[in-house]
Scaffold this active site. Structure first.
Site, mmCIF file in Angstrom:
data_model
loop_
_atom_site.group_PDB
_atom_site.id
_atom_site.type_symbol
_atom_site.label_atom_id
_atom_site.label_comp_id
_atom_site.label_asym_id
_atom_site.label_seq_id
_atom_site.Cartn_x
_atom_site.Cartn_y
_atom_site.Cartn_z
ATOM 1 N N ASP A 168 -19.072 24.137 -1.452
ATOM 2 C CA ASP A 168 -19.773 24.784 -2.668
ATOM 3 C C ASP A 168 -20.216 24.009 -3.871
ATOM 4 O OD1 ASP A 168 -16.645 24.054 -3.537
ATOM 5 O OD2 ASP A 168 -16.778 25.840 -4.304
ATOM 6 N N TYR A 187 -21.949 29.633 2.888
ATOM 7 C CA TYR A 187 -21.001 29.446 1.717
ATOM 8 C C TYR A 187 -19.886 29.794 2.471
ATOM 9 C CZ TYR A 187 -17.196 29.187 -1.142
ATOM 10 O OH TYR A 187 -15.357 29.917 -0.963
ATOM 11 N N GLU A 226 -14.878 36.456 -2.489
ATOM 12 C CA GLU A 226 -15.366 36.002 -2.402
ATOM 13 C C GLU A 226 -17.289 35.953 -2.559
ATOM 14 O OE1 GLU A 226 -15.601 32.884 -1.785
ATOM 15 O OE2 GLU A 226 -13.494 32.862 -1.438
#
Length: 304
Positions: free
Chosen positions: A151, A133, A50
Site C-alpha cells: 500500500d 492491495y 479495507e
DNA sequence: CATCCGTGGAC
DNA sequence: TGTCCAAGGAT
C-alpha cells in the site's frame, strides 16, 4: 558452504530476519488499538475496514465502520438490503462508488461463496472493488496468509529504507513488487504480522509529510537516512484539484439524495450548482455509475 | 498507464 | 490559505 560469523548477519536471509524482528518488535510495542485488528474481527469486518480505508483516513473510518457492522454483521445482511442503503450509510466517507462495490461484493459472497468471505487470493481479487492491495490485505490480515501487501505506506517505507529516496514513484513498479516479495518472511504467520507492521510504521513514523526519523526503528539501516535524507527530485507530484470539478458537483448532488430518504425532484438538485451543463453531466455520471436511479421525469432516488 | 472518482484535516 | 494527502480500484 559460505563461512559466516556467528555474531554478524552475513546472508540476505539473516539481514531480512533482523529487519523482520526489528519492525515486528516495534509494532508489538507501538501498534494502534484498531477494532479490525482485534481477534474477534471477522473476515467480513476486515473486508469492510479495507474498503473504507481505501483513500479515507483511519480517524474518519472508525465510527462508520462500527455503524456499518452493527447494521450488517454479515455479507448476507448487506446483500439483503438495497444498494442505495449502502450508499446512504456510507455517508461522507468519500468515493461512494466504494459503497456500491462493497454491496456488490457482499452479493457475490452470498451467492457464490456460501456467505463466507473467500480466503483464496484469486477469489478475493475477483470480487467487485477488490484490487491487488485489498485482496492481499484481506488474505493476510483475516486469514494470516503470506502475501506481499503493498500500500502507500509500505511503498514509502521501502522507497526510503531500501531505495534511499524520499518518495516512491507515482505508480507501483515491478521493482517495488520484487522488493516486497523478497522481504516477505517465509512463515505465513510471520509474514502476516510483518505486513501490518510495515504498514503501521509508514502510517505512524515514516509519514509522508514529516517523518519522525528520530523514533524510527530502522534509523540505523535506512538508506534514505544514511544518504542524508535527500529531498525528492523528479516530476511534480500531482496535486488534486477539487474546487469546481465534477467530483465536487457529484458530491453535492449525492448529499441531497442521501439526506432525502426517498424521491427527490429535479428542482432540489438544481439548487446545489449554478452551471446547468456541468450539473447535468454530473447527474448523468452518477446515474451511469449506478449511484442514482431515475424514477420518472425529473425525479431521482438512491438505487433500490 | 494516466485519469477519474469525495471528503476533510493538518500544516 | 492553499497545498498536500489519506490501508485504491476501474477503465
Amino acid at each position: 558452504m559460505v563461512a559466516t560469523s556467528p555474531s554478524a548477519p552475513a546472508t540476505a536471509s539473516q539481514l531480512h530476519s533482523t529487519l523482520h524482528t526489528t519492525v515486528i518488535d516495534w509494532y508489538e510495542a507501538n501498534a494502534r488499538d484498531l477494532p479490525w485488528r482485534t481477534p474477534d474481527a471477522s473476515p467480513w469486518a476486515v473486508m469492510v475496514s479495507e474498503f473504507m480505508l481505501q483513500q479515507t483516513p483511519v480517524k474518519r473510518v472508525l465510527p462508520a465502520y462500527a455503524a456499518w457492522l452493527e447494521r450488517w454483521p454479515t455479507p448476507a445482511d448487506l446483500a439483503a438490503d438495497a444498494p442505495g442503503e449502502a450508499v446512504r450509510m456510507w455517508g461522507r466517507l468519500g468515493y461512494p462508488r466504494r459503497a456500491l462495490r462493497l454491496h456488490a461484493a457482499a452479493t457475490a459472497i452470498t451467492e457464490d461463496h456460501g456467505g463466507e468471505v473467500p480466503s483464496d487470493h484469486a477469489a478475493l481479487l475477483a470480487l467487485p472493488g477488490v484490487g491487488e492491495y485489498t485482496a492481499a490485505a484481506v488474505a493476510s490480515f483475516a486469514f494470516r496468509q503470506r502475501h506481499a501487501v503493498l500500500d502507500t505506506n509500505v511503498r514509502r517505507v521501502f522507497a526510503r529504507a531500501v531505495t534511499g529516496v524520499e518518495y516512491p514513484a507515482q505508480a507501483t513498479t515491478a521493482a517495488e513488487r520484487r522488493t516486497a516479495t523478497e522481504l516477505l518472511p517465509a512463515r505465513a504467520e510471520t509474514a502476516a504480522t510483518w505486513a501490518v507492521a510495515v504498514m503501521e510504521l509508514g502510517a505512524l513514523v515514516c509519514t509522508a509529510r514529516s517523518p519522525e526519523c528520530a523514533g524510527c526503528p530502522l534509523r540505523a539501516e535506512c538508506a534514505w537516512q544514511r544518504a542524508g535524507r535527500p529531498p525528492y527530485v523528479g516530476p511534480a507530484r500531482r496535486g488534486q484539484t477539487y474546487e469546481g470539478t465534477d467530483r465536487q458537483v457529484r458530491g453535492k448532488l449525492l448529499a441531497v439524495l442521501r439526506d432525502a430518504h426517498g424521491e427527490v425532484a429535479q428542482a432540489r438538485l438544481d439548487e446545489v450548482w449554478h452551471d446547468a451543463v456541468q450539473r447535468a453531466r454530473a447527474l448523468d455520471g452518477l446515474v451511469a455509475d449506478g449511484l442514482v436511479e431515475p424514477v420518472g421525469p425529473g425525479v431521482y432516488r438512491l438505487p433500490q
